[in-house]
Design a protein around this motif. Structure first.
Motif, short mmCIF file in Angstrom:
data_model
loop_
_atom_site.label_atom_id
_atom_site.label_comp_id
_atom_site.label_asym_id
_atom_site.label_seq_id
_atom_site.Cartn_x
_atom_site.Cartn_y
_atom_site.Cartn_z
N ALA A 212 -77.06 41.44 -0.26
CA ALA A 212 -78.00 41.35 0.85
C ALA A 212 -77.40 40.56 2.01
O ALA A 212 -77.60 40.93 3.19
N ALA A 213 -76.67 39.49 1.71
CA ALA A 213 -76.05 38.69 2.77
C ALA A 213 -75.01 39.51 3.52
O ALA A 213 -74.94 39.47 4.76
N VAL A 214 -74.18 40.23 2.79
CA VAL A 214 -73.15 41.06 3.44
C VAL A 214 -73.81 42.14 4.30
O VAL A 214 -73.41 42.38 5.45
N ALA A 215 -74.85 42.79 3.76
CA ALA A 215 -75.54 43.82 4.52
C ALA A 215 -76.16 43.25 5.79
O ALA A 215 -76.13 43.88 6.86
N TYR A 216 -76.73 42.05 5.69
CA TYR A 216 -77.34 41.41 6.85
C TYR A 216 -76.29 41.10 7.92
O TYR A 216 -76.54 41.30 9.13
N ALA A 217 -75.13 40.62 7.49
CA ALA A 217 -74.06 40.32 8.45
C ALA A 217 -73.64 41.58 9.19
O ALA A 217 -73.48 41.57 10.43
N VAL A 218 -73.44 42.66 8.46
CA VAL A 218 -73.01 43.91 9.08
C VAL A 218 -74.08 44.46 10.01
O VAL A 218 -73.80 44.93 11.12
N GLY B 133 -67.11 39.43 13.35
CA GLY B 133 -68.24 39.08 12.50
C GLY B 133 -67.71 38.32 11.29
O GLY B 133 -66.76 38.77 10.64
N VAL B 134 -68.30 37.17 10.99
CA VAL B 134 -67.79 36.29 9.94
C VAL B 134 -68.93 35.89 9.01
O VAL B 134 -70.04 35.59 9.47
N LEU B 135 -68.66 35.87 7.72
CA LEU B 135 -69.61 35.37 6.73
C LEU B 135 -68.96 34.23 5.97
O LEU B 135 -67.84 34.37 5.47
N THR C 38 -76.42 42.70 11.53
CA THR C 38 -76.64 41.79 12.65
C THR C 38 -75.50 41.81 13.65
O THR C 38 -75.73 41.81 14.88
N PHE C 39 -74.28 41.84 13.16
CA PHE C 39 -73.11 41.75 14.03
C PHE C 39 -72.43 43.09 14.28
O PHE C 39 -71.54 43.19 15.12
#
Length: 257
Positions: A72-78, A8-10, A80-81
């Motif tokens: 919020a972006a970090v939480a969404y990545a975790v 998983g990459v952001l 989602t992936f």
């Protein structure tokens, strides 16, 4: 086996330029990529392009100047992936210098430092627990040759130099926790910031020992190396990807002036 299969990459500021090229490169090697940008439409176009090519990508609007947006972006990545393995801090702000240093504006200084340096700090702070949990976490910061030598842009250059320092101190802190932190220092790269200035870019080409300016794919390739297990014994490093310009004397100051 692709190097980033299951990762998983952001990536910040991935709606164009270096960020977009990095998103395509890592997705092409199997990563699931969250394409973030303050311009959600631009992020969406990059993510859609990756999906059209058979990769996995989602988009998310993120202003790195806003702690809540970053978290919020970090939480969404975790969510989602299911994990976060790599953070690429690419967002920056760069305003032109005033003719005289004493005329520099406080707001310009604060903005360049906040987005370029503090933004990366916010992202790393939010991502670090998840990178530790992944067991193979990596942060790749996109710095600049401006943080190494004088190429102008006082605030931007100070921020990039600070980012190199943060890279070293965070590498020392995060290394025992299993997370590597490195920085790439690009030279001149052909991005949208240079739109309409092809003649200037052609002149700048002559100042590079390798005879050309950089392309976003050049930086993306370096990110892929530092983020991968190929660099598993590399941390706290500053890697110039600059066509040799920091290795030799150049006429950049003359051209800039």
């Amino acid at each position: 086996m692709k190097r980033f299969e299951g990762y998983g990459v952001l990536i910040t500021a991935a709606g164009s330029g270096i960020g977009a090229a990095t998103a395509h490169r890592l997705a092409g090697e199997g990563a699931r990529v969250l394409v973030t940008d303050i311009d959600e439409a631009a992020a969406g176009k990059v993510a859609a392009s990756i999906r059209e090519q058979g990769g996995t990508a989602r988009e998310f609007a993120c202003d790195v100047g806003d702690r809540a947006a970053v978290e919020a972006a970090v939480a969404y990545a975790v969510e989602t992936f299911g994990r976060l393995d790599v953070l690429v801090n690419n967002a920056c702000a760069c305003h032109p210098d005033a003719p005289l240093f004493e005329d520099e504006d406080d707001e310009v200084w604060a903005t360049d430092l906040d987005i370029t340096l503090t933004g990366a700090y916010r992202c790393a702070r939010a991502a670090l627990p998840h990178l530790v949990a992944s067991g193979r976490g990596a942060i790749v910061n996109i710095g600049s040759v401006n943080g190494i030598q004088d190429f102008g842009n006082h605030a931007y250059s100070a921020a990039k130099a600070g980012l190199a320092s943060l890279t070293r101190t965070l590498a020392g802190h995060a290394g025992p926790r299993g997370v590597r932190v490195n920085l790439i220092a690009p030279g001149t790269v052909r991005t949208a910031a240079w739109a309409g200035r092809d003649e200037q870019l052609d002149e700048m080409r002559k100042l590079y020992p390798l005879g050309r300016v950089g392309e976003p794919a050049d930086i993306a390739a370096a990110v892929a190396f530092l983020a991968s297990s190929d660099a598993e014994w590399v941390t706290g490093a500053v890697l110039p990807v600059d066509g040799g310009t920091t290795a030799v004397s150049s006429g950049f100051k003359i051209m800039r002036d």
